[in-house]
Design a protein around this motif. Structure first.
Motif, PDB file in Angstrom:
ATOM      1  N   ARG A 136       0.817  -1.273  -0.274  1.00  0.00           N
ATOM      2  CA  ARG A 136       0.063  -0.316   0.143  1.00  0.00           C
ATOM      3  C   ARG A 136       0.814   1.537   0.269  1.00  0.00           C
ATOM      4  O   ARG A 136       0.398   1.822   0.071  1.00  0.00           O
ATOM      5  CB  ARG A 136      -0.629  -0.138   1.563  1.00  0.00           C
ATOM      6  CG  ARG A 136      -2.040  -0.840   1.342  1.00  0.00           C
ATOM      7  CD  ARG A 136      -3.486  -0.814   1.716  1.00  0.00           C
ATOM      8  NE  ARG A 136      -4.000  -1.629   1.966  1.00  0.00           N
ATOM      9  CZ  ARG A 136      -5.211  -1.528   1.291  1.00  0.00           C
ATOM     10  NH1 ARG A 136      -5.801  -0.572   1.087  1.00  0.00           N
ATOM     11  NH2 ARG A 136      -6.177  -2.601   1.448  1.00  0.00           N
ATOM     12  N   LEU A 137       2.451   1.091  -0.085  1.00  0.00           N
ATOM     13  CA  LEU A 137       2.867   2.206   0.513  1.00  0.00           C
ATOM     14  C   LEU A 137       2.888   2.933   1.325  1.00  0.00           C
ATOM     15  O   LEU A 137       2.731   4.610   0.695  1.00  0.00           O
ATOM     16  CB  LEU A 137       2.910   2.947  -1.105  1.00  0.00           C
ATOM     17  CG  LEU A 137       3.608   1.985  -2.280  1.00  0.00           C
ATOM     18  CD1 LEU A 137       2.787   3.191  -3.423  1.00  0.00           C
ATOM     19  CD2 LEU A 137       4.580   1.100  -2.117  1.00  0.00           C
ATOM     20  N   ALA A 138       2.663   2.620   2.665  1.00  0.00           N
ATOM     21  CA  ALA A 138       2.240   3.690   3.570  1.00  0.00           C
ATOM     22  C   ALA A 138       3.196   4.382   3.727  1.00  0.00           C
ATOM     23  O   ALA A 138       4.494   4.062   3.402  1.00  0.00           O
ATOM     24  CB  ALA A 138       2.436   2.358   5.345  1.00  0.00           C
ATOM     25  N   ALA A 139       3.352   5.751   4.029  1.00  0.00           N
ATOM     26  CA  ALA A 139       4.979   7.084   3.998  1.00  0.00           C
ATOM     27  C   ALA A 139       5.819   6.543   4.753  1.00  0.00           C
ATOM     28  O   ALA A 139       7.342   6.722   4.875  1.00  0.00           O
ATOM     29  CB  ALA A 139       4.053   7.930   4.063  1.00  0.00           C
ATOM     30  N   GLU A 140       5.335   6.025   5.735  1.00  0.00           N
ATOM     31  CA  GLU A 140       6.374   5.383   7.288  1.00  0.00           C
ATOM     32  C   GLU A 140       7.213   4.497   7.013  1.00  0.00           C
ATOM     33  O   GLU A 140       8.210   4.254   7.346  1.00  0.00           O
ATOM     34  CB  GLU A 140       5.151   5.616   8.140  1.00  0.00           C
ATOM     35  CG  GLU A 140       4.445   4.326   8.438  1.00  0.00           C
ATOM     36  CD  GLU A 140       3.048   4.416   7.941  1.00  0.00           C
ATOM     37  OE1 GLU A 140       2.562   3.602   8.132  1.00  0.00           O
ATOM     38  OE2 GLU A 140       3.212   5.768   7.421  1.00  0.00           O
ATOM     39  N   ARG A 141       6.781   3.721   5.879  1.00  0.00           N
ATOM     40  CA  ARG A 141       7.962   2.453   6.009  1.00  0.00           C
ATOM     41  C   ARG A 141       7.690   2.043   3.950  1.00  0.00           C
ATOM     42  O   ARG A 141       9.660   1.480   3.922  1.00  0.00           O
ATOM     43  CB  ARG A 141       6.914   1.082   5.672  1.00  0.00           C
ATOM     44  CG  ARG A 141       5.891   1.007   6.929  1.00  0.00           C
ATOM     45  CD  ARG A 141       4.643   0.038   6.713  1.00  0.00           C
ATOM     46  NE  ARG A 141       5.257  -1.070   6.156  1.00  0.00           N
ATOM     47  CZ  ARG A 141       4.919  -2.644   6.270  1.00  0.00           C
ATOM     48  NH1 ARG A 141       3.778  -2.204   6.164  1.00  0.00           N
ATOM     49  NH2 ARG A 141       5.577  -3.430   5.979  1.00  0.00           N
TER      50      ARG A 141
END
Length: 455
Positions: free
Chosen positions: A402-407
């Motif tokens: 999901r391309l989470a920003a924090e990861r």
């Protein structure tokens, strides 16, 4: 009146499919251009009506409901409020249709967005909608500037405008959606919705690149998805490469172009057999250890090939973390199409969108520009990076689909907000510029040229 041309906003409804990145930046740019009065032109794909789970059919009540859902989302509401401020300052807003927003041809849908402007009816009436069956020719100081979205030259996404009409529903003919729209609904949306593979929505308009990358990252998802459809994944990936030149009509209609792309990936026979076994009828458990050996090498090649297809559109999306480099020089095909359109319509400048890739070239009396996009883009490894770099990138996409920003570490989301401005030049002709907008630093000119008046 000066003009500001933007395209490929892909404004959505705030859901899982949304790819629009300019919620703060686009209203700020529009406010900068509101005075003196400006004609803002959205050159296709301003709204994305494919970002939902509805049946793909041009149905007025469904289209109105989709429009309201988009209009009520925070980002879309902010952009249309800024459009309203442009109108209130004496300007105009023209929205031309692209291949993702054909529903804007419906008067009922147009009224939904006019009501979102926050302006009196007399002011809101200066929001215009244009079909894209022919280019718009702008006369600025006597210079002829051609404007069209660009899907006309893309067989996957060409819009058959003869099925669209601004007439009442009773007089409206049936409409057939482009193959690319069908592929988004049938394949890309389920990969996002059911399997969380957000990245495939960012790889548009290249379906084949998204499919190959998804196969490398989540083969179980691709296998399940194709089992539900009328297309056969193994045929799409391999059978066409070794089969006869001609196929029955029903199979040819299902050709998604994947076989040719797999061939370009350069799989060995052992690697091809490993992927065929993975996607065959036998039950398969997908674990990290399966990435060993031929299958691991195959998945790396498929993912690298898929992302390189995307990179060809953007030319380069590389560099150190946080840095971006976009090559503005058009490729030969893009430049030849600009020359063809200029010759056919007697224009000295051609402005397109659609590919999401900003372009600029001024040579031999012709100016060509592509306005780029306002969606998120993916930063890729350098094209000459080794397998270890690409493997690290694909591993992160697999762990953070999901391309989470924090990861985000190596698989990062980036943006570049570009537009074309046009003003009448002193003494005649038009001053045209490709500009980049950043709220912190304002407007930066990437290219500028004077287009002379046509004799």
């Amino acid at each position: 009146m000066r003009a500001l041309i933007i395209s490929d906003l892909h404004l959505g409804n705030g859901g899982d499919y949304d790819v629009f990145a300019g919620e703060q930046e686009l209203p700020a740019l529009l406010d900068r251009f509101a005075s003196p009065p400006t004609r803002v032109m959205v050159n296709g794909d301003g709204i994305d009506f494919l970002m939902n789970e509805d049946e793909l059919a041009l149905d007025v009540p469904r289209a109105v409901a989709q429009a309201r859902s988009c209009a009520e989302s925070r980002a879309t509401k902010a952009v249309f409020a800024a459009f309203g401020r442009v109108l209130a300052a004496g300007g105009e807003v023209v929205i031309r249709l692209g291949n993702h927003d054909v529903e804007l041809a419906l008067p009922e849908v147009q009224e939904v967005f006019r009501s979102t402007l926050g302006q009196p009816p007399a002011v809101a009436a200066r929001l215009w909608f244009q079909l894209g069956q022919v280019p718009d020719i702008l006369d600025v100081g006597g210079a002829r500037i051609l404007l069209t979205h660009g899907e006309h030259n893309d067989p996957w996404n060409i819009v058959h405008y003869q099925g669209l009409s601004t007439a009442g529903a009773a007089e409206r003919p049936s409409f057939a959606y482009a193959p690319g729209s069908i592929l988004v609904k049938r394949y890309l949306n389920p990969l996002t919705r059911e399997f969380g593979l957000r990245f495939v929505s960012l790889l548009k308009p290249d379906f084949q690149g998204g499919a190959l990358t998804a196969l490398a990252v989540a083969p179980a998802a691709m296998k399940l998805l194709f089992q539900r459809s009328s297309a056969d994944l193994l045929w799409q990936l391999f059978r066409k490469m070794s089969g006869p030149a001609a196929f029955p009509a029903d199979e040819e209609e299902q050709n998604l172009g994947l076989a040719d792309r797999v061939a370009e990936a350069g799989l060995t026979l052992e690697e091809q057999e490993a992927v065929e076994a993975l996607l065959g009828d036998r039950a398969v458990a997908f674990h990290d250890e399966e990435d060993d050996g031929a299958l691991g090498r195959a998945r790396l090649k498929l993912g690298r090939a898929g992302l390189k297809l995307y990179a060809k559109l953007q030319r380069k999306l590389t560099g150190k973390a946080g840095d971006t480099y976009f090559e503005l020089e058009p490729n030969e095909a893009e430049w030849n199409e600009a020359k063809r359109l200029a010759a056919k319509f007697g224009a000295s400048a051609v402005i397109l969108g659609h590919t999401h890739a900003a372009r600029w070239k001024h040579e031999d009396g012709l100016l060509f520009a592509n306005t780029g996009t306002w969606i998120w883009l993916m930063q890729l490894p350098p094209s000459d990076a080794g397998d270890d770099v690409w493997a690290e990138f694909l591993a992160e996409v697999k762990q953070n689909p999901r391309l989470a920003a924090e990861r985000q570490k190596v698989a990062r989301l980036i943006s570049r907000f570009t537009a074309v401005s046009i003003e009448e030049a002193p003494g005649g002709g038009a001053d045209v510029a490709l500009v980049e907008w950043d709220r912190a630093s304002g407007i930066r000119t990437l290219g500028e040229a004077r287009v002379p008046a046509t004799s």
